[in-house]
Design a protein around this motif. Structure first.
Motif, PDB file in Angstrom:
ATOM      1  N   TRP A  30      -6.265  11.405  -6.363  1.00  0.00           N
ATOM      2  CA  TRP A  30      -6.599  10.274  -7.211  1.00  0.00           C
ATOM      3  C   TRP A  30      -5.498   9.234  -7.093  1.00  0.00           C
ATOM      4  CZ3 TRP A  30      -5.670   9.105 -12.836  1.00  0.00           C
ATOM      5  CH2 TRP A  30      -6.602   8.187 -13.317  1.00  0.00           C
ATOM      6  N   SER A  31      -5.830   8.055  -6.580  1.00  0.00           N
ATOM      7  CA  SER A  31      -4.853   6.998  -6.369  1.00  0.00           C
ATOM      8  C   SER A  31      -5.338   5.683  -6.977  1.00  0.00           C
ATOM      9  CB  SER A  31      -4.599   6.797  -4.872  1.00  0.00           C
ATOM     10  OG  SER A  31      -4.138   7.972  -4.281  1.00  0.00           O
ATOM     11  N   PRO A  32      -5.308   5.555  -8.297  1.00  0.00           N
ATOM     12  CA  PRO A  32      -5.866   4.345  -8.917  1.00  0.00           C
ATOM     13  C   PRO A  32      -5.101   3.061  -8.599  1.00  0.00           C
ATOM     14  CG  PRO A  32      -4.806   5.714 -10.559  1.00  0.00           C
ATOM     15  CD  PRO A  32      -4.825   6.503  -9.289  1.00  0.00           C
ATOM     16  N   LEU A  33      -3.781   3.109  -8.536  1.00  0.00           N
ATOM     17  CA  LEU A  33      -3.020   1.897  -8.236  1.00  0.00           C
ATOM     18  C   LEU A  33      -3.321   1.395  -6.834  1.00  0.00           C
ATOM     19  CD1 LEU A  33       0.461   2.880  -9.741  1.00  0.00           C
ATOM     20  CD2 LEU A  33      -1.305   1.443 -10.755  1.00  0.00           C
ATOM     21  N   ASN A  34      -3.350   2.302  -5.881  1.00  0.00           N
ATOM     22  CA  ASN A  34      -3.657   1.928  -4.502  1.00  0.00           C
ATOM     23  C   ASN A  34      -5.085   1.418  -4.386  1.00  0.00           C
ATOM     24  OD1 ASN A  34      -3.118   1.540  -1.821  1.00  0.00           O
ATOM     25  ND2 ASN A  34      -3.429   3.665  -1.240  1.00  0.00           N
ATOM     26  N   SER A  43       0.829  -1.214   0.000  1.00  0.00           N
ATOM     27  CA  SER A  43       0.000   0.000   0.000  1.00  0.00           C
ATOM     28  C   SER A  43       0.861   1.261   0.000  1.00  0.00           C
ATOM     29  CB  SER A  43      -0.931   0.018   1.215  1.00  0.00           C
ATOM     30  OG  SER A  43      -1.950  -0.926   1.068  1.00  0.00           O
ATOM     31  N   ASP A  87       1.528   6.222  -7.125  1.00  0.00           N
ATOM     32  CA  ASP A  87       0.427   7.099  -7.521  1.00  0.00           C
ATOM     33  C   ASP A  87       0.832   8.566  -7.452  1.00  0.00           C
ATOM     34  OD1 ASP A  87      -1.524   5.250  -8.213  1.00  0.00           O
ATOM     35  OD2 ASP A  87      -2.275   5.072  -6.169  1.00  0.00           O
ATOM     36  N   PHE A 139       0.866  10.125 -11.106  1.00  0.00           N
ATOM     37  CA  PHE A 139      -0.302  10.956 -11.352  1.00  0.00           C
ATOM     38  C   PHE A 139      -0.179  12.359 -10.763  1.00  0.00           C
ATOM     39  CE2 PHE A 139      -1.710   6.536 -11.504  1.00  0.00           C
ATOM     40  CZ  PHE A 139      -2.188   6.500 -12.803  1.00  0.00           C
ATOM     41  N   THR A 142       2.336   1.520  -3.549  1.00  0.00           N
ATOM     42  CA  THR A 142       1.373   1.984  -4.551  1.00  0.00           C
ATOM     43  C   THR A 142       0.999   3.439  -4.324  1.00  0.00           C
ATOM     44  OG1 THR A 142      -0.474   1.076  -3.268  1.00  0.00           O
ATOM     45  CG2 THR A 142       0.413  -0.299  -5.052  1.00  0.00           C
ATOM     46  N   SER A 143       0.978   3.883  -3.095  1.00  0.00           N
ATOM     47  CA  SER A 143       0.707   5.295  -2.825  1.00  0.00           C
ATOM     48  C   SER A 143       1.821   6.186  -3.359  1.00  0.00           C
ATOM     49  CB  SER A 143       0.539   5.527  -1.319  1.00  0.00           C
ATOM     50  OG  SER A 143      -0.592   4.867  -0.839  1.00  0.00           O
ATOM     51  N   ASN A 187      -2.729  14.021  -5.344  1.00  0.00           N
ATOM     52  CA  ASN A 187      -3.025  13.260  -4.133  1.00  0.00           C
ATOM     53  C   ASN A 187      -4.490  12.874  -4.018  1.00  0.00           C
ATOM     54  OD1 ASN A 187      -0.388  13.291  -3.340  1.00  0.00           O
ATOM     55  ND2 ASN A 187      -0.604  15.138  -2.110  1.00  0.00           N
TER      56      ASN A 187
END
Length: 132
Positions: A53-57, A37, A44, A48, A40-41, A51
């Motif tokens: 929008w976190s699609p991977l997380n 997590s 992201d 991207f 992935t944050s 902050n």
């Protein structure tokens, strides 16, 4: 049980809510989910640069939702508690503290109503003594 074994067991038992899970299985799974997590944050934030929008997380969290609940239920079974006790986590702070204490605690020795002791099969026999 090592880290890789615990993760593979949790993915193999993706939606298996029966049986028992050892402490190592539960806590290695928790460590895995926290580390991934965080990664992935960070990805992201780098990819991207937003902050909000976190699609991977989000995809990762959706992917691990069911195995996380399943390993929690199996861990509760190891302490001879019903899986429904997982709902105590809905009570802020107090419920979380109680749940963490139960997850830290030792499972019941020997078989219980949820299955055989997961540690019983791992006891090693003494090494044979070499004859001189």
């Amino acid at each position: 049980m090592n880290f890789v074994d615990a993760i593979s067991i949790c993915f193999k038992k993706y939606v298996d809510f029966s049986g028992r899970a050892r402490r190592a299985e539960y806590w290695y799974w928790t460590l895995f989910t926290v580390v991934v997590s965080i990664c992935t944050s960070i990805l992201d934030a780098v990819i991207f640069q937003n902050n909000m929008w976190s699609p991977l997380n989000a995809v990762f969290n959706i992917a691990i939702l069911l195995p996380s609940i399943a390993v929690m239920v199996r861990r509760l079974h190891d302490t001879d508690r019903s899986g429904w006790w997982a709902l105590i986590s809905l009570i802020p702070i107090v419920g979380w503290i109680v749940l963490v204490i139960w997850m830290i605690g030792k499972g019941t020795d020997g078989p219980n109503r949820f299955g055989n002791d997961p540690l019983a099969g791992e006891q090693t026999a003494p090494a044979p003594v070499a004859a001189a």
